[in-house]
Design a protein around this motif. Structure first.
Motif, PDB file in Angstrom:
ATOM      1  N   GLU A 104       2.027   2.370   2.772  1.00 35.75           N
ATOM      2  CA  GLU A 104       1.867   2.893   4.129  1.00 35.75           C
ATOM      3  C   GLU A 104       2.490   1.912   5.119  1.00 35.75           C
ATOM      4  OE1 GLU A 104       0.616   5.756   5.281  1.00 35.75           O
ATOM      5  OE2 GLU A 104       0.344   6.463   3.222  1.00 35.75           O
ATOM      6  N   SER A 140       0.287   0.008   7.622  1.00 36.83           N
ATOM      7  CA  SER A 140      -0.737  -0.895   7.090  1.00 36.83           C
ATOM      8  C   SER A 140      -0.274  -2.338   7.238  1.00 36.83           C
ATOM      9  CB  SER A 140      -0.976  -0.570   5.613  1.00 36.83           C
ATOM     10  OG  SER A 140       0.158  -0.971   4.849  1.00 36.83           O
ATOM     11  N   THR A 166       0.813  -1.212   0.000  1.00 38.09           N
ATOM     12  CA  THR A 166       0.000   0.000   0.000  1.00 38.09           C
ATOM     13  C   THR A 166       0.845   1.260   0.000  1.00 38.09           C
ATOM     14  OG1 THR A 166      -0.083   0.199   2.409  1.00 38.09           O
ATOM     15  CG2 THR A 166      -1.719  -1.233   1.368  1.00 38.09           C
TER      16      THR A 166
END
Length: 536
Positions: free
Chosen positions: A247, A250, A245
């Motif tokens: 991130e 995450s 992702t």
């Protein structure tokens, strides 16, 4: 409620309940095409469980894949009956996996609701939309003895990754709680993992229900450790893929943690990452695919995802537990994180709960500690419990689903603090998990420190790959050996008892406890004990 066709009956254990705060948006699109996995009975009945109960003397007893297929694969008659059922309801048979005892059927929402006597709606819960159902599924009476579970109609998120990022409070905390972090190699050194072993010839499977990894991150990370990057392959399950992702907070963090810990401990091992959707079907299919994967043939599987037992359908608990039985019989060790929310496992009903799949008696449940060291020596190891600072705590307790296994009978497992019933005690072993004494990883280009029992499962998986390499044979179902020889392993210091701390409802003490199980490893001494056992 839908009208149940004549001659149909409830599928045992298929009842689902909607989350308390779920809001119905509307009916599912009747023309949406979806897939379901139908799992079938073991033609040998409960014979496999009986064989495993007596696997006490030493690890390594197992069936060959050919023997397993001959005794425990789905029968041709059972498959034919389900295929006939599919044809009668205009469903397509996409796949038949005899070893996993699974058929994949496809059709429209309308066709599948008719076939299984249910209704599907779209719901919104905690910012996510899912297709869900409530109540039981239904099947023809003649299939009742054959079908053990139907998965995929409901696609709500099922499990959580068990990792914790160090809280910001750690930076300004008192000295005794200040954040420190280790590389996986430093943790391995503190636990005296055997030197000169690399996991060569071994395959470690990782189950991931979201997120992904970047090859560039892995190359950089292992170069920083002075290691050649391990061979990492992605395996798609039910359409799941390696999808980072970007991130770090995450599911990417979970994927990176698992690969980087297992790969640092066993850098010459092949690491097969099974990506699946985060649903009951995805989780179960990933596990059965890994167990019966003859291409990668993992000897150890690491699972860092789970959910409280109360959040699973009975059919999922039963079917996944049978898959773990199959793994045990095939000589595959499964390491599972015990959870990061203490003895409640995050359930707000003032009761104690344990996490599944860590509570299956056929897996090695992995709890968490806080590990402090000076001069490359352990100076303190206690139960991980950072609840006061928001950092979580190790899961552990007594199963509400699985009875006390025979090999745990002499471990002085206490009764449940809920109602004094006896049950499977969780975890079995432990390792460093406190995010304030966490692991250094690289995820989405960022260096960070993380903890959680998510780190303990791949840590033990990496160790087991080393032990398998040295023994020339996989350890397989390790629990009976560890419990049967626990006193001896303690005397030999192959296991280190953790006796201080608590996870809320349960406290550590001498011997097995519901926080750290039998303790943490001395890898070299554990290897010696296993080699001695094999020779005797």
């Amino acid at each position: 409620m839908p009208e149940i066709p004549k001659g149909f009956t409830r599928l045992a254990g298929s009842e689902r309940h909607l989350p308390a705060q779920a809001r119905q948006i509307g009916p599912a699109d009747p023309n949406e095409r979806i897939e379901v996995s139908v799992y079938l009975r073991d033609p040998a009945g409960s014979a496999l469980a009986g064989q495993l109960e007596h696997q006490i003397s030493q690890p390594g007893q197992r069936l060959s894949r050919e023997e397993y297929l001959a005794q425990h694969s789905a029968s041709s008659e059972d498959i034919a009956r389900v295929e006939a059922f599919a044809r009668a309801h205009q469903l397509e048979v996409l796949a038949v996996d005899r070893a996993a005892r699974r058929l994949v059927l496809a059709g429209t929402v309308s066709q599948l609701c008719s076939a299984f006597g249910t209704e599907l709606h779209y719901y919104e819960h905690e910012g996510q939309t899912f297709r869900g159902r409530s109540g039981p599924l239904h099947i023809p009476q003649e299939l009742e003895p054959i079908v053990v579970g139907v998965f995929g109609l409901d696609d709500r998120p099922q499990a959580q990754p068990h990792l914790r990022f160090a809280s910001a409070a750690g930076a300004s905390a008192p000295v005794e709680t200040a954040t420190v972090s280790y590389t996986p190699l430093q943790v391995a050194q503190l636990y005296n993992f055997p030197s000169g072993l690399t996991g060569s010839g071994q395959c470690i499977a990782l189950i991931e229900l979201g997120g992904g990894y970047n090859s560039e991150d892995l190359t950089t990370y292992f170069q920083q450790l002075g290691l050649k990057p391990p061979t990492v392959v992605s395996v798609s399950v039910d359409g799941g893929e390696n999808s980072p992702t970007g991130e770090p907070n995450s599911a990417d963090g979970e994927v990176a943690l698992d690969i980087e810990i297992a790969g640092a401990i066993a850098p010459a091992a092949r690491i097969a990452v099974y990506f699946a959707p985060n649903t009951e079907r995805g989780f179960l299919d990933a596990i059965t695919q890994a167990i019966h994967d003859t291409t990668n043939a993992p000897a150890v599987i690491s699972i860092s995802w789970g959910a409280p037992e109360v959040d699973w359908t009975r059919q999922a608990l039963t079917t996944m537990n049978e898959a773990f039985q199959a793994a045990a019989s095939l000589g595959i060790t499964i390491c599972v994180a015990a959870g990061d929310n203490g003895s409640s496992d995050g359930v707000n009903d003032q009761k104690a709960h344990v996490d599944f799949p860590a509570s299956s008696p056929y897996v090695l449940g992995c709890g968490g500690t806080r590990l402090e060291a000076q001069n490359r020596q352990v100076v303190s190891e206690v139960v991980w419990n950072g609840t006061a600072s928001g950092d979580g705590a190790t899961g552990g307790g007594i199963s509400d689903v699985f009875p006390l296994p025979a090999w745990q009978a002499n471990a002085h497992v206490p009764p449940s603090i809920n109602d004094q019933h006896q049950g499977r005690g969780v975890p079995d072993v432990a390792g460093n998990a406190d995010p304030q004494t966490g692991y250094q990883i690289l995820v989405d280009g960022q260096s960070t420190s993380v903890g959680g029992t998510s780190a303990v499962a791949p840590l033990w998986a990496g160790l087991i790959a080393l032990l398998n390499q040295r023994r020339g044979q996989s350890l397989g179902y390790l629990n009976p050996f560890l419990y049967q020889h626990y006193t001896q392993l303690l005397q030999q210091k192959a296991l280190r008892d953790v006796t201080s701390g608590n996870n809320g409802g349960y406290s550590a003490g001498p011997g097995w406890d519901a926080c750290t199980g039998l303790g943490t490893p001395d890898g070299t001494l554990l290897l010696q004990a296993l080699l001695t056992s094999s020779a005797s």
